[in-house]
Structures are given as C-alpha cells and as structure tokens.
Design an enzyme around this catalytic site. Structure first.
Site, mmCIF file in Angstrom:
data_model
loop_
_atom_site.group_PDB
_atom_site.id
_atom_site.type_symbol
_atom_site.label_atom_id
_atom_site.label_comp_id
_atom_site.label_asym_id
_atom_site.label_seq_id
_atom_site.Cartn_x
_atom_site.Cartn_y
_atom_site.Cartn_z
ATOM 1 N N SER A 82 0.752 -1.075 -0.128
ATOM 2 C CA SER A 82 0.057 0.150 0.166
ATOM 3 C C SER A 82 0.871 1.282 -0.023
ATOM 4 O O SER A 82 1.998 1.365 -0.768
ATOM 5 C CB SER A 82 -0.566 -0.257 1.167
ATOM 6 O OG SER A 82 -1.589 1.018 1.402
ATOM 7 N N HIS A 130 -3.048 -0.892 -2.936
ATOM 8 C CA HIS A 130 -4.108 -0.056 -3.003
ATOM 9 C C HIS A 130 -3.524 1.141 -3.870
ATOM 10 O O HIS A 130 -2.361 1.559 -3.738
ATOM 11 C CB HIS A 130 -3.917 0.431 -1.361
ATOM 12 C CG HIS A 130 -4.671 -0.768 -0.817
ATOM 13 N ND1 HIS A 130 -4.169 -0.757 0.762
ATOM 14 C CD2 HIS A 130 -5.056 -1.882 -0.771
ATOM 15 C CE1 HIS A 130 -4.737 -1.971 1.159
ATOM 16 N NE2 HIS A 130 -5.397 -2.716 0.209
ATOM 17 N N ASP A 176 -4.709 -4.705 5.655
ATOM 18 C CA ASP A 176 -5.015 -5.580 4.598
ATOM 19 C C ASP A 176 -3.901 -6.426 4.166
ATOM 20 O O ASP A 176 -2.589 -5.660 4.115
ATOM 21 C CB ASP A 176 -5.402 -4.604 3.386
ATOM 22 C CG ASP A 176 -6.238 -5.544 2.192
ATOM 23 O OD1 ASP A 176 -6.785 -6.599 2.762
ATOM 24 O OD2 ASP A 176 -6.217 -4.964 1.200
#
Lengths: 268, 187
Positions: free
Chosen positions: B12, B39, B132
């Site tokens: 991310s 992401h 995540d």
C-alpha cells in the site's frame, strides 16, 4: 456439504440458479453468509424452504450490489463525446442490466439531460434483486458515505464542459444524511425485476444501448455465452454495448462487434 | 524451472516506488508470473501500469476478467476492482464491497492464490498503512507456500508488514534489496 452442492440444492428449492457463477467470488460470499448467520449450508437450505423473506436475504447477500455514480468518470466523458453524439434521431431505448440501486441509470439520465435528450429516450433498468430496485425507484442514497459521487460528477461535468452542479440533479439533505435524485429524472426510468440466468428477455422490444458493466464478471464462461447470446438478440445492427472497464466479450461474439476500447457496436 | 507458479505481492502506501524498483531490477528472463495487488489513491486511478512498464524488465498488464495467467508477465490489480486467482489459472475480477476499506483488497488476492497454488506460491507483503494483506499472507503460509515480509525497519510505512508479522511467521524477513536478490535467485 460443499458450496457447489449447496447451490444445486438452492436452485431446486428456490428457482434461483447460481451454479454457473465464478467460483471464487461466490464461495467467499456464501462463507460470509454462514459466518454472519452462524448457520451451516444444511440449516440455511432448511430455513429457505419455509421462510421466504430469509431466502430473499440470502439471494441479496449472494449477489453483488455495488454501483456508483459515474464510475470511471473518464469513461463517461469519452462516451459523451462519442456514443451519445451518434445516437439515432428517433426514440432511443437504453437497457441497464444488473442495475442494482440505479446509480448508473441516473448517471446515464444526467448525460441525456445535459444533451436535452431526455424526452426522446426510454430507459429500463433490470436486476435480480427486488430490494435494490425499490431503492432505485426512490432514488435516495446515503450522503456522507458516498461523498465521492460528487467528485465523480464534477469530474464528468468538467470533462464535458458543462457548468451543471450536483445540486441541479440531487436534493441534498444533510440532516438526514441523504441525497435524492430530482424530477424529471426521478420517475423517468422503468425498473423491472429480472433473473438474467434464465436466459429470457424481460421485454419485447429491441434496444439501442446496453449498459452491461461489471455483471458478467460474476459468471463462468458457459453462462456468459448464454446470456450474451440473449442480449445480442435484443440489439439492433449498430446498437451499442458498454461493458466494465476490465471486461471483454466472450470469444464467440468478438467477430460480431466492432470495438473502440470504450464501447462495442453490433456489426451489421 | 522453478517450482513456483506465481509470485503474489501486496503493498500500500510507499509500495509503488518499491514495486517499480523491484520490476526494474528483475532478470529479463524472469518467467514466473508476478501478481501484484496495490492500494491506490482514489484520484490516481490511471497511469500506474504505464509508469511501471517504462522501467519494468517484464511486461506489466492490468488484466481483464477471465484472463489467463502467462509466464513472463506481471499482473496489476485494476483500480477499483478486487482481483482473484481461479483454480484454472485465470484471473477473475469483482466490484463487491471494499475489504479493509480497500478495493482491490490484498487479502482477497493472496487468499485466492493460496487456494489456487497451495505450496507452489510465493507471497510477499511490502510497506503499507493498513492491515489488509495480513490474513492473505497467513493463508499462503498455512498452505505451505513461501512467505516473505518486508523488514518493517526498511518500510516507508510499517503498519502492513507489522500486521502480517503479528499473525504469522514468514520464511524470510527481507529488505527491498534482499527481496530482489531472492527473486532473481529463484531458479
């Protein structure tokens, strides 16, 4: 009982056939239903036989209901400059397949309104799920959770050179944390409950434009081919088909359409 | 020939520069498919794959739904879609609800890879500001796949690698250079 057996049994008792859905997505969604209801597949099936509202909720949870206003704004700007400007001069019929709560339907209506074309258009949204259709009919959505709708809207209006504001199309009620689509867009589309998997068409006429974005991704190859054949039969020569940004036609239909990266046009 | 069918990478915040570096320093003959779930910020939805391709030694694509995974290519989860690996070696996409506030969700990609490839999968968690991916890399470890977590001390944001380390014990904890060396010596 594994999820495939569950889906076969579910089909027998409910008429809903999810057997040809893509495995990853559906198996995970079923697992989520088991986790949330704390029930096994067997228990869910038994309850579905006697409890129709419960069965309805299971169907809702199996299907994906995500939709947003002007998803992929740059796609809408491209459509505005190409597809919308080459629509037939007579009545134009639009079909939104798997329209969920209707936000893409209203995105289309906003484009048509910008082009002063609302009056000569017929718009139909279909979905398997009656609950999302009742939301679509009301045109009411949560506000703060969906703030980015306004960003998408503004990006599209900038892209097409329009001065229209979000509040021209939506009533915003901050107290209720709600936005509601305004007339004449509200009430304009017709929403029909329709189970695509049965392979039958929900109306008798043909359509000029089919919005079919990010629905086929949930189906396996065989089901995709069956459904696309039905959709194809509902299109005129030169009718338009819009798929999701990362979707493609089944191989068997590729030669029957002309594609330009934004939409497909049925070859004559 | 490597024993591995795919390298699956999640990251991310800060991971873009790292993935770019990694792809630019791969051996050009690297032929294990690389599956990347990153992401991205809402307002930077396009252009990522183009930027990666400028420097990458292997071709990077944003796959279409049902696209078959091929050797010598890297696959980047398309913006605003979840990306899954199916049993038949194809990629499937979904726009269902966000997971850990994310779409694409790294957990979804990694978990599906753990089911499809079992022990023949390498999972890597990079820098990021979100948990995540922790469950996904644990799933790969549970299926006896090979797991790597970026050394939190070398991560621009260490939440993601630390969240992973809280729930599982990877085969290796490596710096970015260590990850590149590992990949280039996989054969």
């Amino acid at each position: 009982m594994d999820f495939k057996t569950f889906l076969q049994e579910f089909k027998k008792i409910t008429d809903y056939d999810f057997c040809d859905y893509s495995e990853n997505s559906i198996s995970r969604r079923l697992q989520k239903i088991c986790d949330e209801t704390k029930m096994t597949f067997e228990e869910i099936l038994r309850r579905c036989v006697t409890d129709r509202p419960f069965m309805g909720r299971v169907v809702e949870d199996i299907t994906v209901n995500t939709t947003e206003l002007f998803r992929d704004p740059q796609v809408w700007v491209s459509l505005f400059n190409t597809l919308y400007k080459s629509l037939p001069k007579t009545t134009v019929t639009f079909w939104h397949i798997g329209c969920s709560v209707g936000l893409e339907v209203y995105s289309n209506l906003i484009m048509l309104s910008e082009l002063n074309m609302l009056d000569k258009c017929r718009i139909i949204g279909t979905d398997i799920n009656p609950r999302v259709l009742s939301v679509a009919k009301k045109g009411e959505y949560a506000y703060s959770f969906n703030k980015y709708f306004e960003d998408n809207f503004n990006a599209v209006m900038r892209g097409i050179g329009s001065k229209s504001k979000f509040s021209d199309y939506f009533d915003i009620d901050e107290k209720k944390d709600q936005i509601k689509i305004k007339p004449p867009l509200l009430g304009k589309p017709r929403f029909i409950c329709h189970n695509l998997v049965m392979g039958q068409s929900p109306f008798a006429y043909r359509v000029d434009v089919v919005f079919f974005r990010n629905v086929m991704i949930y189906f396996n190859d065989a089901l995709q081919r069956k459904i696309m054949a039905m959709v194809y039969s509902k299109m005129y020569d030169n009718s338009f088909l819009i798929l999701g940004k990362r979707e493609d036609l089944p191989k068997s239909l590729k030669s029957k359409f002309i594609s330009n990266n934004i939409f497909f046009q049925k070859a004559n | 020939m490597s024993d591995y069918k795919a390298i699956v990478i999640g990251g991310s915040a800060g991971s873009f520069a790292l993935v770019l570096k990694l792809l630019s320093r791969l051996s050009p003959s690297f032929d294990i498919p690389i599956i990347i779930c990153m992401h991205r910020l809402k307002h930077i939805r396009s252009g990522l794959v183009e930027s990666l391709n400028v420097k990458s030694k292997i071709k990077v694509v944003e796959p279409n739904d049902k696209e078959r995974i091929e050797k010598g290519k890297a696959y980047l989860a398309p913006s605003n879609y979840h990306m899954f690996i199916e049993f038949d070696g194809t990629i499937s996409l979904s726009i269902e609800d966000m997971n850990n506030h994310s779409r694409p969700s790294i957990d979804y990609t990694l978990s599906s890879a753990s089911v499809a490839f079992r022990d023949r999968c390498v999972g890597i968690i990079l820098t990021g500001a979100n948990k995540d991916g922790a469950k996904g890399i644990k799933d790969i470890a549970d299926k006896k796949g090979f797991t790597i977590v970026q050394d939190p001390a070398t991560a621009e944001v260490d939440t993601m690698p630390k969240s992973a380390l809280r729930v599982m014990k990877p085969n290796l904890i490596l710096s970015p250079d260590g990850i590149i060396d590992f990949l280039n010596n996989l054969k």
